[in-house]
Design an enzyme around this catalytic site. Structure first.
Site, PDB file in Angstrom:
ATOM      1  N   GLY A 190      10.938   1.478  20.073  1.00  0.00           N
ATOM      2  CA  GLY A 190      11.176   0.138  19.530  1.00  0.00           C
ATOM      3  C   GLY A 190      10.018  -0.823  19.636  1.00  0.00           C
ATOM      4  O   GLY A 190      10.182  -2.024  19.451  1.00  0.00           O
ATOM      5  N   LYS A 193       5.887   1.256  16.403  1.00  0.00           N
ATOM      6  CA  LYS A 193       4.940   2.312  16.009  1.00  0.00           C
ATOM      7  C   LYS A 193       5.121   2.683  14.530  1.00  0.00           C
ATOM      8  O   LYS A 193       4.157   2.704  13.765  1.00  0.00           O
ATOM      9  CB  LYS A 193       5.131   3.562  16.901  1.00  0.00           C
ATOM     10  CG  LYS A 193       4.896   3.268  18.374  1.00  0.00           C
ATOM     11  CD  LYS A 193       5.062   4.475  19.239  1.00  0.00           C
ATOM     12  CE  LYS A 193       6.491   4.899  19.405  1.00  0.00           C
ATOM     13  NZ  LYS A 193       7.354   3.911  20.095  1.00  0.00           N
ATOM     14  N   GLU A 411      30.170  -9.460  43.331  1.00  0.00           N
ATOM     15  CA  GLU A 411      29.206 -10.179  42.482  1.00  0.00           C
ATOM     16  C   GLU A 411      28.695 -11.442  43.175  1.00  0.00           C
ATOM     17  O   GLU A 411      27.512 -11.769  43.085  1.00  0.00           O
ATOM     18  CB  GLU A 411      29.832 -10.534  41.125  1.00  0.00           C
ATOM     19  CG  GLU A 411      30.280  -9.350  40.288  1.00  0.00           C
ATOM     20  CD  GLU A 411      29.211  -8.302  40.081  1.00  0.00           C
ATOM     21  OE1 GLU A 411      28.009  -8.644  40.068  1.00  0.00           O
ATOM     22  OE2 GLU A 411      29.573  -7.107  39.950  1.00  0.00           O
ATOM     23  N   HIS A 414      25.901 -10.573  45.489  1.00  0.00           N
ATOM     24  CA  HIS A 414      24.604 -10.459  44.790  1.00  0.00           C
ATOM     25  C   HIS A 414      24.055 -11.852  44.488  1.00  0.00           C
ATOM     26  O   HIS A 414      22.878 -12.147  44.706  1.00  0.00           O
ATOM     27  CB  HIS A 414      24.790  -9.762  43.436  1.00  0.00           C
ATOM     28  CG  HIS A 414      25.052  -8.290  43.503  1.00  0.00           C
ATOM     29  ND1 HIS A 414      24.266  -7.431  44.214  1.00  0.00           N
ATOM     30  CD2 HIS A 414      25.984  -7.521  42.886  1.00  0.00           C
ATOM     31  CE1 HIS A 414      24.717  -6.189  44.047  1.00  0.00           C
ATOM     32  NE2 HIS A 414      25.766  -6.221  43.254  1.00  0.00           N
TER      33      HIS A 414
HETATM   34  P1  ATP Z   1      10.713   4.812  18.192  1.00  0.00           P
HETATM   35  O1  ATP Z   1       9.714   5.234  19.216  1.00  0.00           O
HETATM   36  O2  ATP Z   1      12.100   4.787  18.749  1.00  0.00           O
HETATM   37  O3  ATP Z   1      10.609   5.557  16.900  1.00  0.00           O
HETATM   38  P2  ATP Z   1       9.181   2.632  17.108  1.00  0.00           P
HETATM   39  O4  ATP Z   1       8.194   2.207  18.115  1.00  0.00           O
HETATM   40  O5  ATP Z   1       8.709   3.504  16.010  1.00  0.00           O
HETATM   41  O6  ATP Z   1      10.449   3.272  17.848  1.00  0.00           O
HETATM   42  P3  ATP Z   1       9.911   0.875  15.025  1.00  0.00           P
HETATM   43  O7  ATP Z   1      10.803   1.814  14.295  1.00  0.00           O
HETATM   44  O8  ATP Z   1       8.567   0.687  14.454  1.00  0.00           O
HETATM   45  O9  ATP Z   1       9.850   1.316  16.530  1.00  0.00           O
HETATM   46  O10 ATP Z   1      10.598  -0.542  15.173  1.00  0.00           O
HETATM   47  C1  ATP Z   1      11.984  -0.748  14.964  1.00  0.00           C
HETATM   48  C2  ATP Z   1      12.226  -2.138  14.434  1.00  0.00           C
HETATM   49  O11 ATP Z   1      11.873  -3.110  15.419  1.00  0.00           O
HETATM   50  C3  ATP Z   1      11.373  -2.480  13.242  1.00  0.00           C
HETATM   51  O12 ATP Z   1      11.994  -2.112  12.043  1.00  0.00           O
HETATM   52  C4  ATP Z   1      11.198  -3.990  13.347  1.00  0.00           C
HETATM   53  O13 ATP Z   1      12.306  -4.640  12.755  1.00  0.00           O
HETATM   54  C5  ATP Z   1      11.261  -4.247  14.833  1.00  0.00           C
HETATM   55  N1  ATP Z   1       9.918  -4.400  15.429  1.00  0.00           N
HETATM   56  C6  ATP Z   1       9.384  -3.608  16.374  1.00  0.00           C
HETATM   57  N2  ATP Z   1       8.164  -4.035  16.733  1.00  0.00           N
HETATM   58  C7  ATP Z   1       7.910  -5.136  15.999  1.00  0.00           C
HETATM   59  C8  ATP Z   1       6.815  -6.041  15.898  1.00  0.00           C
HETATM   60  N3  ATP Z   1       5.732  -5.885  16.654  1.00  0.00           N
HETATM   61  N4  ATP Z   1       6.891  -7.040  15.017  1.00  0.00           N
HETATM   62  C9  ATP Z   1       7.990  -7.213  14.268  1.00  0.00           C
HETATM   63  N5  ATP Z   1       9.063  -6.403  14.304  1.00  0.00           N
HETATM   64  C10 ATP Z   1       9.042  -5.384  15.159  1.00  0.00           C
END
Ligand code: ATP
Length: 624
Positions: A190, A193, A411, A414
């Site tokens: 996420g 990439k 809780e 904590h």
């Molecule tokens: P994975 O390793 O699980 O495949 P990933 O790193 O490829 O994840 P992405 O699929 O590129 O992640 O990102 C998922 C979504 O998160 C994107 O479609 C976008 O909406 C949001 N997102 C992630 N990073 C950014 C960023 N730097 N700027 C804007 N949106 C982002």
């Protein structure tokens, strides 16, 4: 022929064959059998009225119209015994074997035809393998540009160079420069990439082939390798272009790990083909291979060699500025109330990745939509964040009064420690409403992004984690399973403190375990060591945890009045946010201070409420 239809057809054929064989079996066994000697005996006693021959088999019917079957050794000899008797004799041709063999033969022919069709179909699919993966340049995905990505300026900068190369390769080639052929985007899930790879294609305006590592993983040895060759052949024909392989660890895992049997062999061949193809680019082939992974630690080192994926870009969870920019990018797509301040929201979401922030904005929009609002307000973001961090409320869960009380003490334990320990992260929320998998939660959120943690901070964290169990023991003199998660996290932190960060006073500044270097949780292992050292480590971990527990217990004993008070309020209102919690603690503290000034303060609910400066507002807020 689609796979589903093909499979259905094969199932249908097998069903027909099975039914047919069952029918034949039934026909064969429709009459009970008897011994040949019985037939001879009954013939001699003139009890037979009819004989029906099919080859050596004979069905004989007696005077009571019952039919039996048996096999005769010689039909000719048997017929001699029948002569002169009043018996009806029928002779039928034996077609059973013929029918049987014909059916089996037809079935085999049909099965072979289906297999042949399937093979042809797979070949066609494989022939189109690469071109099917071409993402349309007019599609929504490739309208992405670097403006759609925020919070990762370094990565964008690195890839801007690639875009300039793809746009005007001559600028680089005429001075003899060669652009990196392969760029590995590595980071936790996420972090953008895939988004970044698509933005490169969108910016450069070149064909973009998008694969997943698992596209190359097939059951049959050699299929993956041939797909890799097809892919690069097609890419060369269409260069300049970008080839993107997501989750490359599915094919690029180290060849030294695991056995060489079965699927390993297929994976090894696919990886070899990939290595060979990446070596085989000519300088005029303007192909850039981008790959993404969460597990760079398991990739084969040959993949990272110069000339292949020699440039590696780390994408990590964004910092506070990055989070704000990402929120702004996603905030443009929704209708926001002017009061929404992304700077504040970014501060309250440490550790959130780009995908989580995108999800946060969407969840807030959904909540606003559900409430019939025209715009998203701060409260929607607060609720959405709680939902992401703590899970959805389990409203249907029914708990006994005693369980609720134990939970509230857990809780509150904590919460009090989080509030009292100076190095601890501030308390964000405390709730006894079951959410997600947890029955209750105490949530702390760091004021700012932290990249290095002090020993004192980690100790505070463990003490806070021990607060739940300590409160239960203090009040109920019992232990419950509710502390399972806390103990696990506390043990993990304590082990890391001693094994990874050299924070043990006895063992000294030495590392005993190592991270694998991947971006997924829980991938670490202990370094080789002797039994004595292992025993020392276990003792140290145990001692550290026990000390923290004792400290938690002691602190809660000292704050027993506050603990009881807090539980009383928590049982009424179920959820308290950080501010409300502070006010209650304040009231409690002031009670002592005030008590000396006013001998008999009225502290029935919040104790000392009337004498507390925050009092009136608090009660309304909490009760509401
Ligand atoms: P994975 O390793 O699980 O495949 P990933 O790193 O490829 O994840 P992405 O699929 O590129 O992640 O990102 C998922 C979504 O998160 C994107 O479609 C976008 O909406 C949001 N997102 C992630 N990073 C950014 C960023 N730097 N700027 C804007 N949106 C982002």
């Amino acid at each position: 022929m689609p796979i589903l239809v093909r499979n259905l057809l094969v199932c249908f054929l097998f069903t027909i064959l099975a039914l047919f064989l069952a029918l034949l079996w039934f026909m064969e066994h429709r009459h009970p059998s008897q011994d040949y000697s019985k037939l001879v005996e009954r013939l001699a006693n003139d009890q037979i009225v009819m004989l029906e021959f099919t080859g050596n088999k004979v069905a004989f019917t007696d005077q009571d119209a019952r039919t039996f079957v048996t096999t005769v050794p010689s039909v000719a000899q048997f017929l001699e015994r029948v002569q002169g008797k009043d018996i009806r004799v029928v002779v039928k041709q034996d077609r059973f074997n013929l029918i049987y063999l014909t059916v089996i033969a037809v079935f085999i022919v049909v099965l072979v035809m289906v297999a042949w069709w399937s093979l042809q179909r797979s070949k066609n699919e494989d022939n189109n393998f690469a071109s099917d993966k071409l993402v349309s340049l007019n599609g929504d995905d490739l309208n992405l540009t670097f403006d759609d990505i925020a919070g990762i300026p370094e990565a964008k900068e690195e890839l801007e160079e690639v875009v300039s190369f793809l746009k005007s390769p001559d600028n680089f080639t005429r001075i003899g420069a060669t652009i990196p052929r392969g760029i590995l985007l590595q980071g936790p899930p996420g972090t953008g990439k895939t988004l970044l790879a698509k933005a490169v294609a969108g910016e450069a305006g070149v064909p973009f082939y998008s694969f997943s590592g698992s596209d190359f993983v097939e059951m049959f040895v050699g299929v993956g390798a041939s797909r890799v060759r097809d892919l690069f052949k097609e890419a060369k024909e269409n260069s300049p272009c970008i080839v993107f392989i997501d989750e490359i660890d599915a094919v690029g895992a180290s060849r030294t790990s695991g056995s060489s049997a079965g699927g390993q062999e297929e994976r090894g061949q696919t990886l070899n083909a990939l290595l060979v193809e990446m070596d085989g680019f000519d300088t005029e082939d303007t192909i850039v291979v981008l790959a993404a992974t969460n597990r760079p630690d398991i990739l084969d080192s040959a993949l990272k060699r110069p000339g292949r994926f020699d440039r590696q870009i780390n994408l990590l969870a964004p910092d506070v500025k990055g989070r704000m920019k990402i929120l702004e990018v996603h905030g443009q797509k929704v209708r926001l109330h002017p009061e929404v301040d992304f700077e504040v929201l970014a501060q309250a979401t440490p550790g959130f990745t780009g995908a989580e922030l995108a999800n946060l904005v969407n969840e807030a929009a959904l909540l606003a939509g559900r409430n019939g609002q025209d715009q998203i307000i701060n409260a929607n973001f607060d609720k959405a964040r709680d939902r992401i961090l703590m899970g959805v409320e389990r409203k249907g869960l029914i708990m006994t009064d005693r369980d609720r009380k134990v939970l509230a003490y857990h809780e509150a334990g904590h919460g009090i420690l989080a509030n009292k320990l100076p190095d601890s992260d501030p308390l964000h929320k405390i709730t006894i409403v079951p959410r997600g998998m947890a029955l209750g939660q105490t949530q702390q959120i760091a004021i700012s992004d932290q990249h290095a943690y002090s020993k004192q901070y980690l100790l505070s964290k463990i003490i806070v984690l021990m607060g739940g169990r300590a409160a239960e023991e203090l009040v109920f003199k019992q232990q419950t399973t509710g502390a399972q998660g806390d103990l696990l996290t506390a043990t993990q932190i304590a082990t890391d403190m001693i094994c990874k960060w050299g924070m043990s006073s006895t063992l000294g500044p030495q590392a005993f375990s190592i991270d694998s270097g991947g971006f997924l949780d829980g991938v670490s292992g202990r370094l080789p060591m002797g039994h004595d050292t292992e025993r020392f480590i276990d003792q140290e971990v145990n001692e550290l945890l026990s000390n923290c527990f004792a400290q938690a217990l002691q602190m809660l004993k000292e704050e027993r009045a506050l603990l009881d008070n807090l539980v009383e309020i928590l049982l009424q209102v179920e959820t308290l946010d950080g501010e409300e919690f502070d006010i209650i603690v304040d009231c409690s503290v002031k009670k002592e201070a005030v008590a000396t000034e006013f001998p008999e303060p009225d502290c029935s609910t919040c104790n000392a409420r009337e004498n507390c400066s925050h009092a009136t507002g608090v009660e309304d807020e909490i009760v509401a």
